[in-house]
Design a protein around this motif. Structure first.
Motif, mmCIF file in Angstrom:
data_model
loop_
_atom_site.group_PDB
_atom_site.id
_atom_site.type_symbol
_atom_site.label_atom_id
_atom_site.label_comp_id
_atom_site.label_asym_id
_atom_site.label_seq_id
_atom_site.Cartn_x
_atom_site.Cartn_y
_atom_site.Cartn_z
ATOM 1 N N HIS A 120 12.097 -4.805 9.249
ATOM 2 C CA HIS A 120 13.311 -4.978 8.316
ATOM 3 C C HIS A 120 12.989 -4.263 6.831
ATOM 4 O O HIS A 120 13.324 -3.675 6.153
ATOM 5 N N ALA A 121 11.463 -4.568 6.431
ATOM 6 C CA ALA A 121 10.885 -3.935 5.138
ATOM 7 C C ALA A 121 10.928 -2.649 5.133
ATOM 8 O O ALA A 121 11.272 -2.094 4.197
ATOM 9 N N VAL A 122 10.620 -2.119 6.315
ATOM 10 C CA VAL A 122 10.364 -0.550 6.503
ATOM 11 C C VAL A 122 11.722 -0.082 6.420
ATOM 12 O O VAL A 122 12.168 1.212 5.450
ATOM 13 N N ARG A 148 4.918 -6.202 -0.482
ATOM 14 C CA ARG A 148 3.591 -6.047 0.201
ATOM 15 C C ARG A 148 3.452 -4.751 0.969
ATOM 16 O O ARG A 148 2.365 -4.530 1.196
ATOM 17 N N VAL A 149 4.288 -4.379 1.852
ATOM 18 C CA VAL A 149 4.365 -3.356 2.658
ATOM 19 C C VAL A 149 4.158 -1.865 1.752
ATOM 20 O O VAL A 149 3.243 -1.224 1.949
ATOM 21 N N LEU A 150 4.776 -2.121 0.687
ATOM 22 C CA LEU A 150 4.598 -0.690 -0.302
ATOM 23 C C LEU A 150 3.490 -0.848 -0.647
ATOM 24 O O LEU A 150 2.548 0.328 -0.996
ATOM 25 N N ALA A 151 2.923 -1.770 -1.258
ATOM 26 C CA ALA A 151 1.383 -1.907 -1.914
ATOM 27 C C ALA A 151 0.423 -1.685 -0.764
ATOM 28 O O ALA A 151 -0.745 -1.103 -1.148
ATOM 29 N N CYS A 152 0.581 -2.181 0.417
ATOM 30 C CA CYS A 152 -0.485 -1.999 1.368
ATOM 31 C C CYS A 152 -0.616 -0.397 1.696
ATOM 32 O O CYS A 152 -1.549 -0.013 2.056
ATOM 33 N N LEU A 153 0.561 0.230 1.699
ATOM 34 C CA LEU A 153 0.490 1.674 2.067
ATOM 35 C C LEU A 153 0.031 2.626 0.740
ATOM 36 O O LEU A 153 -0.900 3.557 1.027
ATOM 37 N N HIS A 154 0.355 1.943 -0.326
ATOM 38 C CA HIS A 154 -0.617 2.523 -1.532
ATOM 39 C C HIS A 154 -1.889 2.686 -1.578
ATOM 40 O O HIS A 154 -2.560 3.456 -1.992
#
Length: 239
Positions: A141-143, A110-116
Motif C-alpha cells: 500500500h505504501a509503495v 517510514r518506507v521513504l526514510a528507510c530507502l533514503h
C-alpha cells in the motif's frame, strides 16, 4: 514543545481555540505545533464540535495503555562505513517524523526514510518488511502511494522476478514539480476568481493578491529547479 506529545494544558488550549472559532493553523501557531497535529488530535477525539480536553487526554492515556510495544527494528547495515547504529536510528526517526509533519502518511514516511537511509537507495518488498517489521500488505500500500506521487520507482531485480523499489537524486525534484503545477493551477483559478468577483471588491482583491504570491513563488521555484537540474547534469558529466 514541537515534536513532544500533547499535554493536558495543550489540549485545554486546543479546546479554547476551537471555542473561539480558530482554525487548526492558528491553534497550531499558538501551540508551536504543525496544523496537522492539531487536526489529528481533534479528529480522533470527537471533531471540532465535540472535542473536550479532559476526554481527549483520558482517551489518549487509554490508547497508550493498550498499545503493545513495537518490536525493535533490526540494525541498518552500514555498508562498512563504521557508522554509529544509534545515531543512524535517531536520524531515521527524525526524518520520518518530519515527513509525517509535512503530511506524508506514517507508513509511507517510514518506507521513504528507510530507502533514503540505505546507501543503495533500493530495497525489495521483503527487505522493507524485515526492516520495518510490518506486513507485506502495508508495504504494498505504501509503495503504491509513493509511486503515484513520483517519490520512488520500481524495477525487476536483475536475473530474478522480484521487484525492488528505488529512490534517486530527482525524488524531491519530482515532488517539487508536482507542487509547481498545483501552484500554477491555483494562481490561474485565483486570477479568474478575481475577474469574476471584481478586483476592487474585498473578495476579488484577496484572490488577486493570492494569485500574485503564487505566481511569484512559482517563478522562484521554477528557477531553483532548473538550477538544480544543471547541477545534476554537471555532476553526472564529471562522475
Amino acid at each position: 514543545m514541537p515534536g513532544s506529545r500533547l499535554s493536558d494544558e495543550d489540549r485545554q488550549r486546543i479546546a479554547a481555540g476551537l471555542a473561539e472559532g480558530l482554525g487548526y493553523a492558528e491553534i497550531g501557531r499558538r501551540l508551536r505545533r504543525p496544523a496537522s497535529t492539531v487536526m489529528r488530535e481533534v479528529t480522533r477525539n470527537g471533531g471540532p464540535d465535540d472535542y473536550r480536553a479532559a476526554q481527549a487526554h483520558n482517551a489518549t492515556r487509554e490508547r497508550a495503555r493498550r498499545h503493545k510495544p513495537a518490536r525493535p527494528a533490526p540494525p541498518i547495515p552500514d555498508s562498512g562505513y563504521g557508522r554509529d547504529p544509534e545515531q543512524v536510528r535517531q536520524i531515521t526517526e527524525s526524518f520520518t517524523e518530519l515527513l509525517v509533519q509535512q503530511g506524508v502518511p506514517r507508513m509511507e514516511a517510514r518506507v521513504l526514510a528507510c530507502l533514503h537511509i540505505t546507501d543503495s537507495g533500493a530495497l525489495t518488498a521483503a527487505e522493507l518488511v524485515e526492516r520495518l517489521r510490518v506486513s507485506p500488505a502495508s508495504i504494498s500500500h505504501a509503495v503504491g502511494f509513493l509511486e503515484r506521487q513520483g517519490m520512488l520507482r520500481r524495477e525487476l531485480v536483475p536475473g530474478g522476478r522480484r521487484e525492488r523499489y528505488i529512490i534517486d537524486d530527482e525524488v524531491w525534484l519530482r515532488a517539487l514539480q508536482a507542487n509547481l503545477q498545483m501552484n500554477k493551477a491555483l494562481a490561474a483559478t485565483s486570477q479568474r476568481a478575481a475577474e469574476i468577483l471584481g478586483a476592487a471588491t474585498p473578495a476579488g482583491a484577496r484572490f488577486e493578491s493570492s494569485a500574485e504570491l503564487l505566481l511569484l513563488t512559482s517563478e522562484a521555484l521554477g528557477q531553483a529547479m532548473e538550477q538544480w537540474r544543471q547541477t545534476l547534469a554537471a555532476r553526472n558529466a564529471t562522475g
